[in-house]
Design an enzyme around this catalytic site. Sequence first.
Site, short mmCIF file in Angstrom:
data_model
loop_
_atom_site.label_atom_id
_atom_site.label_comp_id
_atom_site.label_asym_id
_atom_site.label_seq_id
_atom_site.Cartn_x
_atom_site.Cartn_y
_atom_site.Cartn_z
CG ASN A 78 -2.27 0.66 0.90
OD1 ASN A 78 -2.33 1.66 0.19
ND2 ASN A 78 -3.34 0.12 1.46
CG HIS A 109 24.27 3.98 9.74
ND1 HIS A 109 24.89 4.68 8.74
CD2 HIS A 109 22.98 4.40 9.75
CE1 HIS A 109 24.03 5.50 8.18
NE2 HIS A 109 22.85 5.35 8.77
CE LYS A 154 12.83 -11.25 21.02
NZ LYS A 154 12.38 -11.35 22.39
#
Length: 178
Positions: A78, A109, A154
Amino acid sequence: MLCADRNTKLLLRNNSIICIGKKLTLSANSIIYNKRSSIIRLDENAELTIKERSSIFYGADIILFQNARMTIGSSFINSDCRIRCHEFITIGDGCAISHGVVIMDSDAHMIDGRRNTKPIRIGNKVWIGAGATILAGVTIRDGAVIAAGSLINKDVPEKALVGGVPAKIIREKVEWDL
């Protein structure tokens, strides 16, 4: 077949490839002159594969960095989604990814001399609610539902409803339809 409005920006660097099974629609549902068209950028040797038919709505900002691979099944993404693929992201068939979702397979980073880059795997028929963030190394199994605004750091079990920051299982064995 590739369909896009005239304001869509498709930036392809050397040896980058877009493989389209049947149809990819970019900036879908766009309103003419709203300046919210999509930007799709593939850096050197990056590859975007669309298995069958997919739609990426207006305002999407998708970058595949050098040598990255991303595969999308017959699903829709979307408006105003941000996807950053440094290595590998796969989105299965029948997925509904709501507006404002962020998907990143890397922290981008270096921290303590390391860059956390791990593949993201989104199974079939997964619903990701508005404003959710999917982080590196996550696998979301088939039929899962991600509540709006959730942070997914997770793995998510099959047919689980998860939500929160960070997300936790709210319910199991959920069924959903478009």
